[in-house]
Design a protein around this motif. Structure first.
Motif, short mmCIF file in Angstrom:
data_model
loop_
_atom_site.label_atom_id
_atom_site.label_comp_id
_atom_site.label_asym_id
_atom_site.label_seq_id
_atom_site.Cartn_x
_atom_site.Cartn_y
_atom_site.Cartn_z
N GLY A 3 -19.11 -17.12 -23.66
CA GLY A 3 -19.20 -18.23 -24.61
C GLY A 3 -20.63 -18.62 -24.94
O GLY A 3 -20.87 -19.60 -25.63
N GLU A 4 -21.60 -17.83 -24.49
CA GLU A 4 -23.01 -18.12 -24.73
C GLU A 4 -23.50 -17.43 -26.00
O GLU A 4 -23.05 -16.33 -26.33
CB GLU A 4 -23.86 -17.65 -23.54
N MET A 5 -24.43 -18.08 -26.68
CA MET A 5 -25.07 -17.49 -27.85
C MET A 5 -26.19 -16.57 -27.37
O MET A 5 -26.92 -16.91 -26.43
CB MET A 5 -25.63 -18.57 -28.76
N ALA A 6 -26.34 -15.43 -28.03
CA ALA A 6 -27.38 -14.47 -27.67
C ALA A 6 -27.83 -13.72 -28.93
O ALA A 6 -27.08 -13.66 -29.91
CB ALA A 6 -26.85 -13.48 -26.63
N PRO A 7 -29.03 -13.15 -28.90
CA PRO A 7 -29.47 -12.33 -30.03
C PRO A 7 -28.50 -11.16 -30.25
O PRO A 7 -28.01 -10.57 -29.28
CB PRO A 7 -30.84 -11.82 -29.61
N LYS A 8 -28.22 -10.86 -31.49
CA LYS A 8 -27.27 -9.81 -31.84
C LYS A 8 -27.60 -8.48 -31.18
O LYS A 8 -26.71 -7.73 -30.77
CB LYS A 8 -27.23 -9.67 -33.36
N LYS A 9 -28.90 -8.18 -31.02
CA LYS A 9 -29.29 -6.89 -30.45
C LYS A 9 -28.98 -6.80 -28.95
O LYS A 9 -28.97 -5.71 -28.39
CB LYS A 9 -30.77 -6.62 -30.70
N ASP A 10 -28.69 -7.93 -28.31
CA ASP A 10 -28.34 -7.94 -26.89
C ASP A 10 -26.84 -7.92 -26.65
O ASP A 10 -26.38 -8.15 -25.54
CB ASP A 10 -28.95 -9.17 -26.20
N LEU A 11 -26.07 -7.66 -27.71
CA LEU A 11 -24.62 -7.67 -27.63
C LEU A 11 -24.04 -6.38 -28.21
O LEU A 11 -24.68 -5.70 -29.01
CB LEU A 11 -24.05 -8.86 -28.42
N VAL A 12 -22.83 -6.06 -27.78
CA VAL A 12 -22.09 -4.91 -28.32
C VAL A 12 -20.99 -5.48 -29.20
O VAL A 12 -20.29 -6.41 -28.81
CB VAL A 12 -21.46 -4.09 -27.17
N ARG A 13 -20.82 -4.91 -30.39
CA ARG A 13 -19.79 -5.38 -31.32
C ARG A 13 -18.56 -4.50 -31.18
O ARG A 13 -18.64 -3.28 -31.18
CB ARG A 13 -20.29 -5.33 -32.76
N ILE A 14 -17.42 -5.16 -31.03
CA ILE A 14 -16.14 -4.48 -31.03
C ILE A 14 -15.43 -4.95 -32.30
O ILE A 14 -15.46 -6.14 -32.62
CB ILE A 14 -15.30 -4.84 -29.78
N VAL A 15 -14.81 -4.02 -33.02
CA VAL A 15 -14.23 -4.36 -34.32
C VAL A 15 -12.78 -3.92 -34.41
O VAL A 15 -12.40 -2.88 -33.86
CB VAL A 15 -15.09 -3.75 -35.46
N LYS A 16 -11.97 -4.75 -35.08
CA LYS A 16 -10.57 -4.41 -35.38
C LYS A 16 -10.46 -4.23 -36.89
O LYS A 16 -10.79 -5.14 -37.65
CB LYS A 16 -9.65 -5.54 -34.92
N ASP A 17 -10.00 -3.05 -37.31
CA ASP A 17 -9.90 -2.78 -38.75
C ASP A 17 -8.52 -3.18 -39.28
O ASP A 17 -7.68 -3.72 -38.55
CB ASP A 17 -10.23 -1.32 -39.06
N LYS A 18 -8.29 -2.91 -40.56
CA LYS A 18 -7.04 -3.32 -41.22
C LYS A 18 -5.80 -2.65 -40.61
O LYS A 18 -4.71 -3.20 -40.67
CB LYS A 18 -7.09 -2.99 -42.71
N GLU A 19 -5.98 -1.48 -40.01
CA GLU A 19 -4.85 -0.76 -39.39
C GLU A 19 -4.65 -1.16 -37.93
O GLU A 19 -3.94 -0.49 -37.18
CB GLU A 19 -5.08 0.76 -39.47
N ASN A 20 -5.32 -2.25 -37.50
CA ASN A 20 -5.25 -2.75 -36.11
C ASN A 20 -5.83 -1.79 -35.08
O ASN A 20 -5.46 -1.83 -33.91
CB ASN A 20 -3.82 -3.15 -35.71
N ASN A 21 -6.73 -0.90 -35.51
CA ASN A 21 -7.45 -0.04 -34.58
C ASN A 21 -8.66 -0.80 -34.06
O ASN A 21 -9.45 -1.33 -34.85
CB ASN A 21 -7.92 1.24 -35.27
N VAL A 22 -8.82 -0.86 -32.75
CA VAL A 22 -9.95 -1.54 -32.15
C VAL A 22 -10.91 -0.48 -31.63
O VAL A 22 -10.52 0.41 -30.87
CB VAL A 22 -9.49 -2.49 -31.01
N THR A 23 -12.18 -0.57 -32.07
CA THR A 23 -13.19 0.41 -31.66
C THR A 23 -14.50 -0.30 -31.34
O THR A 23 -14.73 -1.43 -31.76
CB THR A 23 -13.46 1.43 -32.79
N ILE A 24 -15.34 0.43 -30.62
CA ILE A 24 -16.70 -0.05 -30.35
C ILE A 24 -17.53 0.29 -31.58
O ILE A 24 -17.55 1.43 -32.03
CB ILE A 24 -17.28 0.61 -29.09
N ASP A 25 -18.20 -0.71 -32.13
CA ASP A 25 -18.99 -0.54 -33.35
C ASP A 25 -20.44 -0.29 -32.95
O ASP A 25 -21.20 -1.23 -32.73
CB ASP A 25 -18.86 -1.78 -34.23
N GLU A 26 -20.82 0.98 -32.86
CA GLU A 26 -22.17 1.32 -32.42
C GLU A 26 -23.23 0.94 -33.45
O GLU A 26 -24.36 0.64 -33.08
CB GLU A 26 -22.24 2.81 -32.10
N THR A 27 -22.85 0.92 -34.72
CA THR A 27 -23.82 0.59 -35.77
C THR A 27 -23.91 -0.90 -36.03
O THR A 27 -24.90 -1.39 -36.55
CB THR A 27 -23.45 1.29 -37.10
N GLY A 28 -22.84 -1.63 -35.70
CA GLY A 28 -22.80 -3.06 -35.98
C GLY A 28 -22.48 -3.37 -37.43
O GLY A 28 -22.62 -4.50 -37.88
#
Length: 99
Positions: free
Chosen positions: A15-40
Motif C-alpha cells: 500500500g506504499e507509494m514508490a517510484p515506478k522504476k522500483d516496481l514491477v507492473r502486472i497487467v490484465k488484458d481484455k481476454e483476462n490474461n494476466v502477465t508480467i509487463d516487462e516494458t511497463g
C-alpha cells in the motif's frame, strides 16, 4: 536544469507509494490474461508490486493478484513473478553498487 517529475505508483501488497522504476507492473488484458509487463507499456489494467522478493512472496501467500484482477491465478504464475522480482532485485543491487 529543471528537475524531472518522478512518476509514483502504489504497491498493491504494502500500500506504499514508490517510484515506478522500483516496481514491477502486472497487467490484465481484455481476454483476462494476466502477465508480467516487462516494458511497463502493455495495454490493459495494471497493478504494481515492489522489486522485493519478500513482497512478491507475500503477494503469493495472500493471493493478492487474484483479488485485484478478480481472476484465479496459478501458483506457477506467482512463482514466475517471484523469480522475475528476484532477478530484477539482483540486477538493481548489482548496478546500484557501480555508482
Amino acid at each position: 536544469m529543471r528537475t524531472r517529475k518522478i512518476p509514483m505508483r502504489k504497491d498493491i501488497v504494502t500500500g506504499e507509494m514508490a517510484p515506478k522504476k522500483d516496481l514491477v507492473r502486472i497487467v490484465k488484458d481484455k481476454e483476462n490474461n494476466v502477465t508480467i509487463d516487462e516494458t511497463g507499456k502493455k495495454s490493459g489494467r495494471g497493478a504494481y508490486v515492489s522489486i522485493d522478493v519478500k513482497v512478491a512472496q507475500k503477494a503469493k501467500d495472500e493471493k493478492k493478484l487474484n483479488e485485484v484482477f478478480s481472476v484465479d491465478l496459478s501458483d506457477k504464475f506467482y512463482d514466475d513473478l517471484i523469480a522475475y522480482v528476484d532477478h530484477k532485485q539482483a540486477r538493481k543491487e548489482l548496478f546500484e553498487n557501480d555508482k
